[in-house]
Design a protein around this motif. Structure first.
Motif, PDB file in Angstrom:
ATOM      1  N   ALA A  75      31.136  41.589  48.848  1.00 55.66           N
ATOM      2  CA  ALA A  75      32.115  41.269  47.805  1.00 55.66           C
ATOM      3  C   ALA A  75      32.779  39.928  48.087  1.00 55.66           C
ATOM      4  O   ALA A  75      32.999  39.123  47.181  1.00 55.66           O
ATOM      5  CB  ALA A  75      33.156  42.383  47.711  1.00 55.66           C
ATOM      6  N   THR A  76      33.085  39.702  49.359  1.00 53.20           N
ATOM      7  CA  THR A  76      33.698  38.424  49.737  1.00 53.20           C
ATOM      8  C   THR A  76      32.725  37.277  49.477  1.00 53.20           C
ATOM      9  O   THR A  76      33.104  36.226  48.959  1.00 53.20           O
ATOM     10  CB  THR A  76      34.074  38.447  51.238  1.00 53.20           C
ATOM     11  N   ALA A 100      32.343  36.340  45.870  1.00 52.32           N
ATOM     12  CA  ALA A 100      33.572  35.870  45.211  1.00 52.32           C
ATOM     13  C   ALA A 100      33.584  34.358  45.016  1.00 52.32           C
ATOM     14  O   ALA A 100      34.430  33.828  44.304  1.00 52.32           O
ATOM     15  CB  ALA A 100      34.786  36.313  46.008  1.00 52.32           C
ATOM     16  N   HIS A 101      32.670  33.653  45.668  1.00 51.53           N
ATOM     17  CA  HIS A 101      32.645  32.188  45.537  1.00 51.53           C
ATOM     18  C   HIS A 101      31.206  31.726  45.383  1.00 51.53           C
ATOM     19  O   HIS A 101      30.312  32.234  46.053  1.00 51.53           O
ATOM     20  CB  HIS A 101      33.247  31.521  46.780  1.00 51.53           C
ATOM     21  N   GLY A 123      29.263  42.696  39.701  1.00 52.42           N
ATOM     22  CA  GLY A 123      30.012  43.740  40.408  1.00 52.42           C
ATOM     23  C   GLY A 123      29.463  45.144  40.220  1.00 52.42           C
ATOM     24  O   GLY A 123      30.054  46.119  40.673  1.00 52.42           O
ATOM     25  N   GLU A 129      36.826  46.460  45.419  1.00 52.41           N
ATOM     26  CA  GLU A 129      36.054  45.271  45.771  1.00 52.41           C
ATOM     27  C   GLU A 129      35.385  44.657  44.541  1.00 52.41           C
ATOM     28  O   GLU A 129      35.149  43.444  44.495  1.00 52.41           O
ATOM     29  CB  GLU A 129      34.981  45.624  46.808  1.00 52.41           C
ATOM     30  N   PRO A 175      37.670  41.892  41.603  1.00 52.53           N
ATOM     31  CA  PRO A 175      37.682  40.412  41.565  1.00 52.53           C
ATOM     32  C   PRO A 175      36.399  39.849  40.954  1.00 52.53           C
ATOM     33  O   PRO A 175      36.450  38.842  40.236  1.00 52.53           O
ATOM     34  CB  PRO A 175      37.786  40.015  43.038  1.00 52.53           C
ATOM     35  N   LEU A 176      35.257  40.519  41.212  1.00 52.71           N
ATOM     36  CA  LEU A 176      33.986  40.042  40.659  1.00 52.71           C
ATOM     37  C   LEU A 176      33.975  40.203  39.139  1.00 52.71           C
ATOM     38  O   LEU A 176      33.467  39.350  38.411  1.00 52.71           O
ATOM     39  CB  LEU A 176      32.811  40.802  41.282  1.00 52.71           C
ATOM     40  N   ARG A 222      36.236  37.611  37.633  1.00 48.16           N
ATOM     41  CA  ARG A 222      35.590  36.327  37.791  1.00 48.16           C
ATOM     42  C   ARG A 222      34.525  36.135  36.699  1.00 48.16           C
ATOM     43  O   ARG A 222      34.442  35.075  36.063  1.00 48.16           O
ATOM     44  CB  ARG A 222      34.925  36.301  39.177  1.00 48.16           C
TER      45      ARG A 222
END
Lengths: 215, 480, 242
Positions: B416-417, B420-421, C43, C54, C57-58, C61
């Motif tokens: 997930a981290t 995220a980018h 996600g 978790e 955020p995806l 985004r």
């Protein structure tokens, strides 16, 4: 009875109804447009009823009001039935000679179980599903008499056959009494689907069901 | 972990463990495959007959929503109506209390045995075990229940508990336990054997118990839907009738039966109508039991109601259409679920009734294929609830210190981290392309390391191509 | 028309040829493809496995990146289903009204590749030529999730030279189910076994679907068994020309 459990349960339910992030209880179902009436042709409806009842491996015949006794006589002779239990109010003109009919004057259960069969009327029929409804009313008697004998000969008037299931419940609501009648819906002889999920006729209820539609 | 007092049959191995054993049972695979394929065809045929099926489903869903939203009101209304009609209503907050009430009522009659109509709710509270401890014998009268009672087995399906057995297995069981050496495996003969075996009990036992498919708040009527006539026997012949019903089985109005008596038979046994339906209201003079008790059971249901996503589970009318159509259930059978409620509905109901901690593998016992949602007559979005419950399982797991060493948890968080980018995502893509080289042979990985090994134990994994789509895209943009 | 391509992380990394095929078809039909390079993952895997905190955020985004596009196309029915159905659910459960509103505006503009071509553009024949025996597996998310109907089959039947063979019991799940394939690997394989049997019965050279994830599962077994049958995304068949 524990009043504390009752109150605790009701309180918990009330809290539960009002909790959660998603308010998605749907409102009334008045707009849900399922079919509530069969507006079709009467003859077609009667024919469908006969067909659907027969699909449950029941036998279906037709007769006239004046010909009930004759029809009953032929059918019972064909089936070899000699002693039949009948509801206490069954009309005498339905009963042919040569067969013994015993009225259910609160007979003992072992006597009823020992009969060759039961002859009864019906409250109504549902064509769509081939269902006969008994409500303990006119010509139907106690629930026990249509259950214990192994054979049921049921006489239903054509005008009592409705098209679809919701019509049956609507009609029953108009004849509801206080205290209420017990209802039994019968669709074919007793059956089970417990062996390999296939319907097999004949377990605890009557294993043979014959029906006359009176026109 | 302490075994929950109800619902759970055996504190299972996790679903995947029970499933692995079941998958190797060739007789079970054959029986289940045949039975589920048969019933799917029958259901589809009778459902397609109705032009208004989708409208009926929506009506069913909305009526059940109405029930849940006003459950307190309808329960009190039902209680009043039944009491007026000469019946008695009891409230049981859990399995223990329900069993206590039923036991006390039977003791008061002096009877040492009862006849039972098949009832999931009484299976859920393990009534038979409680009665046995109190010295009362419960005789199951439904053919399938009788089969598993005689075989000392557990139910594997909510509607046809002996679905895992075929006719020749039932034949040998009846030959032994009923002493009928000449019995054949013809289903009509097997049914006749059961008829004879139980007839004397129907004629003599003074107390019966049942469940309830529906109860009508406005009239106080209770409805039992069945096939064999054992239900009619139990509901008509004894002096005392005790019915145990989950609080969510209530319907507001008499006319609602017009919807549910179409939805239920077609969805469950694939029939236009089941052979027998009994509807009674309190006690009826000179007809049937003269003493009637209804036990209203919560046993976790109000907890389900409190979850605004999970509460749709309480719409369930126990038809078993979802079970019959489920590709997972078809192959594992019901025992792998370790619960009275197997299949897709069990995978969402069991964890909610006993708490996800006791059944945390069940929400994962589904490929989320959605076949269950398509057939559900009251439109329970089972995949959605499964995903919701998975969220609860993970959230609970993450509150525990062990989660810091849980590979899945760490991996998911790391991914997930990374996702995220854009730049970390692309870095990971390139790292994957490089790291795989020693495992790739002819474009496939046949034995992968770490978590990938769980995949490649069963099937090959395609190698990551040297150029990602986005790298190709950039190259193309440059060239233009 | 300008079409934003939602490639999905899975196709981007493991099946780039599918993306290239989508680009070539959309351009062949006279439309312009945009590729928002900030996109990563929708996600779905996190959300459906229970890692919902978790996934949030995806999800946010994704909505932020794609909200500016009029038409969004993706060669993955399951990722489209995630955006169209589960984003709404995620916003509701997390009581995020702002997200819910944005999702409501976005969801109807996201199309799976075959429904975009057939339903949105109204085209069945994309000018493809593929002289091979092909069968088609309707994936659960395309069939029951986002309900693409027979759009993929309409496209396949219009391909010149193709020998299209319908699959028996095609509506049944192949057993992939995301993390189900490893968490319940035994059951997953039992389901896959039957799917493979039906595919082999068609004697097809290629098994086609609208989701590479299910195809990776099916293809992994076809390859393990050295069956001589391969998998291909629908777009790759449609991109083929004489």
């Amino acid at each position: 009875m524990s009043n504390s459990s009752r109150n605790a349960m009701l309180a918990k339910i009330r809290t539960a109804i009002n909790s959660g992030s998603r308010g998605d209880f749907h409102e009334s179902h008045t707009s849900d447009a399922y079919i509530t009436h069969d507006d079709g042709n009467v003859a077609v409806r009667i024919e469908l009823f006969a067909h659907r009842v027969a699909e449950y491996k029941a036998w279906v015949g037709r007769c006239t009001t004046g010909g009930i006794a004759q029809a009953v006589s032929e059918r019972l002779t064909m089936r070899g039935k000699k002693r039949m239990v009948i509801p206490v109010d069954l009309p005498a003109e339905w009963l042919p000679a040569g067969i013994e009919f015993i009225r259910d004057t609160q007979l003992d259960r072992t006597i009823i179980a020992g009969m060759d069969g039961v002859l009864s009327g019906a409250a109504l029929g549902i064509a769509q599903t081939g269902t006969i409804v008994l409500d303990g009313g006119k010509f139907q008697g106690r629930r026990m008499i249509s259950l214990l004998p192994d054979y049921h000969l049921c006489i239903i008037r054509a005008q009592d056959i409705v098209g679809v299931v919701p019509e049956a419940f609507a009609l029953l609501a108009t004849t509801m009494q206080s205290p209420m009648q017990p209802y039994t819906f019968i669709s074919g002889p007793s059956a089970t689907s417990d062996i390999e999920l296939n319907r097999v006729e004949g377990v605890h209820g009557p294993r043979t069901l014959d029906v006359f539609i009176v026109e | 972990m302490k075994k929950p007092e109800s619902v759970i049959i055996e504190l299972a191995p996790r679903f995947e463990v029970g499933a692995k054993t079941a998958l190797q049972n060739t007789q079970l695979r054959r029986n289940m495959g045949k039975a589920t394929q048969t019933i799917r065809g029958k259901r589809a045929a009778v459902v397609n007959e109705l032009s208004d099926w989708e409208s009926l489903r929506v009506a069913g869903q909305h009526i059940k929503d109405d029930v849940l939203q006003h459950l307190d009101t309808y329960l009190v209304q039902l209680e009043d109506a039944i009491t007026r009609a000469g019946g008695h209503v009891h409230w049981a907050k859990d399995a223990h209390e329900a069993n206590e009430i039923v036991t006390r009522l039977i003791h008061a009659t002096g009877s040492k045995e009862i006849i039972k109509v098949k009832s999931l709710t009484t299976d859920e509270i393990r009534l038979n075990e409680a009665l046995e401890l109190a010295g009362i014998t419960a005789i199951e009268t439904d053919l399938a229940e009788l089969i598993i009672q005689l075989a000392h087995e557990k139910s594997s399906h909510i509607l046809v508990p002996a679905i895992h057995k075929n006719r020749s297995e039932i034949r040998s069981l009846f030959q032994k336990s009923m002493n009928l050496p000449d019995l054949t495996d013809e289903p009509t003969e097997l049914a006749a054997a059961a008829r004879q075996f139980l007839r004397e009990k129907f004629m003599s036992v003074r107390v019966a118990t049942s469940g309830a498919n529906f109860a009508i708040a406005e009239t106080g009527s209770v409805c039992v839907v069945e096939s064999e006539g054992n239900g009619r026997m139990c509901l008509t012949m004894p002096e005392v009738l005790i019915s145990v019903m989950g609080i969510e089985k209530i319907l507001p109005r008499w006319q609602d039966l017009g919807v549910f008596m179409q939805l239920l038979p077609r969805s469950s046994t694939g029939e236009r109508m089941n052979p027998y339906t009994s509807i009674w209201t309190g006690v009826h003079a000179n007809d049937g039991p003269q003493e009637f008790h209804l036990v209203l059971l919560d046993n976790g249901r109000s907890d389900v109601l409190a979850d605004s996503v999970g509460r749709q589970t309480l719409h369930c009318i126990r038809c078993s259409a979802c079970i019959n159509v489920c590709p997972v259930y078809e192959r594992t059978g019901g025992h792998a679920y370790g619960s009275v409620y197997p299949g897709p509905i069990g995978a969402i109901l069991t964890p909610q009734l006993v708490g996800t901690a006791y059944a945390d593998s069940l929400p994962y016992a589904s490929s989320l294929c959605g076949a269950c949602y398509d057939v559900c007559p009251v439109r329970i979005n089972i995949p959605e609830v499964l995903v919701h419950l998975r969220g609860k399982v993970v959230a609970e797991k993450q509150t525990k210190p062990q989660s810091w060493f849980d590979g899945e948890n760490l991996g998911m968080k790391a991914m997930a981290t990374t996702f995220a980018h854009q730049h970390t995502y692309e870095l990971a893509q390139h790292a994957g392309q490089l790291a795989q080289w020693s495992f790739v042979h002819d474009g496939y990985i046949e034995q992968g390391p770490g978590p990938l090994g769980k995949w490649t134990a069963m099937r090959d994994f395609p190698a990551i191509p040297p150029q990602s789509f986005r790298d190709w895209w950039r190259e193309r943009q440059r060239d233009e | 028309m300008q079409v934003a391509l939602f490639i999905t992380c899975f196709n981007d990394t493991l099946f780039p040829n599918t993306g290239k095929a989508v680009v070539s078809i959309v351009e062949r039909l006279g439309h312009q493809v945009m590729f928002p390079e900030e996109q990563t993952c929708c996600g779905q895997m996190h959300f459906n496995t229970g890692y919902q905190a978790e996934a949030m955020p995806l999800i946010r985004r994704f909505v932020e990146i794609f909200s500016q596009y009029e038409v969004i196309v993706s060669p993955s029915a399951s990722c489209v289903g995630m955006v169209r159905d589960m984003y709404r659910f995620a916003a509701e459960v997390h009581q995020d009204t702002k997200l819910a509103n944005e999702v409501a505006l976005l969801a109807d503009r996201v199309f799976e590749f075959s429904e975009f071509i057939v339903n949105r553009l109204g085209i069945q024949d994309v000018g493809a030529y593929y002289p091979h025996r092909v069968t088609y597996h309707p994936t659960c998310h395309s069939l029951r999730g986002i309900k693409v109907g027979d759009a993929p089959e309409q496209l396949l039947r219009a391909v010149r030279g193709i020998d299209y063979v319908p699959l028996t019991q095609s509506n049944e799940c192949c057993g992939f189910g995301g993390t189900f394939a490893v968490k319940n690997a035994d059951t997953s394989m039992a389901m896959l076994g039957d799917k493979i049997r039906h595919i082999l019965d068609t004697r097809a050279e290629v098994c086609v679907a609208a989701d590479n994830s299910c195809l990776m599962h099916i293809g992994g077994a076809l390859h393990r068994q050295r069956s001589g049958v391969r998998i291909a995304h629908l777009a790759e068949i449609l991109a083929a020309q004489e």
